[in-house]
Write an enzyme that holds these catalytic residues in place. Structure first.
Site, PDB file in Angstrom:
ATOM      1  CG  ASN A   1       0.497  -3.711  13.573  1.00 44.41           C
ATOM      2  OD1 ASN A   1       0.551  -2.720  14.354  1.00 44.41           O
ATOM      3  ND2 ASN A   1      -0.233  -3.219  12.487  1.00 44.41           N
ATOM      4  N   PRO A   2       2.999  -4.097  16.090  1.00 45.92           N
ATOM      5  CG  PRO A   2       4.238  -2.136  16.419  1.00 45.92           C
ATOM      6  CD  PRO A   2       3.662  -2.666  15.422  1.00 45.92           C
TER       7      PRO A   2
ATOM      8  CB  ALA B   1       8.242  -4.823   9.977  1.00 48.72           C
TER       9      ALA B   1
ATOM     10  CD  GLN C   1      -2.451  -1.348   2.736  1.00 47.16           C
ATOM     11  OE1 GLN C   1      -3.570  -0.578   2.836  1.00 47.16           O
ATOM     12  NE2 GLN C   1      -1.990  -1.977   3.617  1.00 47.16           N
TER      13      GLN C   1
ATOM     14  N   GLY D   1       2.548  -4.327   9.248  1.00 45.94           N
ATOM     15  CA  GLY D   1       2.644  -2.891   9.305  1.00 45.94           C
ATOM     16  C   GLY D   1       1.536  -1.980   8.574  1.00 45.94           C
TER      17      GLY D   1
ATOM     18  CB  CYS E   1       3.020  17.454 -19.415  1.00 50.67           C
ATOM     19  SG  CYS E   1       3.225  16.409 -20.525  1.00 50.67           S
TER      20      CYS E   1
ATOM     21  CG  HIS F   1      -2.685   2.528  -1.980  1.00 54.93           C
ATOM     22  ND1 HIS F   1      -2.793   2.495  -0.503  1.00 54.93           N
ATOM     23  CD2 HIS F   1      -3.831   1.727  -2.556  1.00 54.93           C
ATOM     24  CE1 HIS F   1      -3.648   1.660  -0.434  1.00 54.93           C
ATOM     25  NE2 HIS F   1      -4.292   1.297  -1.252  1.00 54.93           N
TER      26      HIS F   1
END
Ligand code: APR
Length: 260
Positions: free
Chosen positions: A222-223, A240, A109, A196, A156, A127
């Site tokens: 994950n914590p 991680a 992601q 994460g 552009c 994403h």
């Protein structure tokens, strides 16, 4: 960490390494948490971006049309932070795993490009990527690593139209080919790691459920617990960049023992 918790974590790592050693099809879904130890803020954590900035003012198509300069100043600031950071041990383990499993898919992601910087090749960027810009008129995608950008808003070079970040904003759909491939590898993997992510943003948060329904083992790192934790076969409460090397070392140990 209590002795008992340490023991159970060690046992979990050993048990997982055995399963991993025999696996052929492995999928990994990552979120902002895997880049936290590289110094990149997450979105919903304590100092998360969405605690300070309003997503609707900065990460939506209407925000961009209303004020492209403001949106680009914010992305330029984020590029400045991300550009100065390096992948951590977590990213590096996943880059290594790409070469040891017959079928390995890395679904992220994250738009920070740190998986690529760590050496991962086949990455499904759900994403988009903050280092790519897209022409609003022609749709051309260009890579640009300038920090800061030479011009805000950037234009552009072919048609002088506005360029936008090649990322997926709230209210926008993901690339259909990328999301299709992500669901494909989720439904065919034997093990899926979920690393994460707060697992609240769709459609990414549905990928581990698809894998679980297809019979895969789900491993969360994950914590903090997440809405996915109850679906997991293994759920490691930790970072991680610490947990992945532990699993990888045990996997290496497992492989060497079995080779003897
Ligand atoms: N290791 C592992 N996980 C961590 C670490 C770490 N060192 N540090 C924090 N985390 C966890 C947090 O506990 C949290 O559950 O990472 C998660 C980060 O969650 P979010 O900030 O919500 O990020 P993410 O899940 O990637 O967000 C999904 O939302 O804002 C949009 O498009 C953006 O891709 C993003 C999407």
């Amino acid at each position: 960490m209590s002795e008992e918790k340490e023991m159970s974590e060690k046992e979990n790592v050993e048990a997982l390494a055995k399963i991993l050693h025999d696996a052929e099809r492995v999928a990994v879904l990552t979120g902002a948490g895997i880049s936290a130890e590289s110094g990149i803020p997450t979105f919903r954590g304590e100092e998360g971006l969405w605690k300070t900035y309003r997503a609707e003012e900065l990460a939506t198509p209407s925000a961009f049309h209303a004020n492209p300069t403001l949106v680009w100043e914010w992305y330029d600031w984020r590029r400045g932070i991300i550009g100065s950071k390096e992948p951590n041990a977590g990213h590096k383990v996943l880059a290594r795993w790409e070469n040891i499993f017959p079928e390995f898919s890395l679904i992220t992601q994250n738009i920070d490009g740190l998986h690529e910087k760590a050496g991962s090749k086949n990455i499904l960027e759900l994403h988009g990527n903050i280092w790519r810009l897209r022409c609003l008129e022609e749709g051309t995608i260009i890579e640009n690593y300038d920090t800061p950008l030479k011009e805000i808003p950037p234009r552009c070079s072919d048609c002088n139209s506005l360029l936008r970040p090649h990322v997926v904003w709230f209210g926008e759909s993901l690339s259909s080919s990328v999301i299709q491939e992500a669901f494909q590898s989720s439904s065919s993997c034997q093990i899926m790691f979920v690393i994460g992510t707060s697992a609240v943003v769709q459609p990414a948060a549905s990928l581990p459920l698809t894998a679980s329904e297809a019979g895969a083992k789900i491993v969360e790192i994950n914590p903090d617990p997440t809405p996915l934790t109850s679906y997991c076969d293994f759920s490691f409460r930790g970072k991680a960049g610490e947990i992945l090397p532990m699993i990888d070392n045990e996997l290496k140990r497992e492989s060497s023992v079995l080779k003897e």
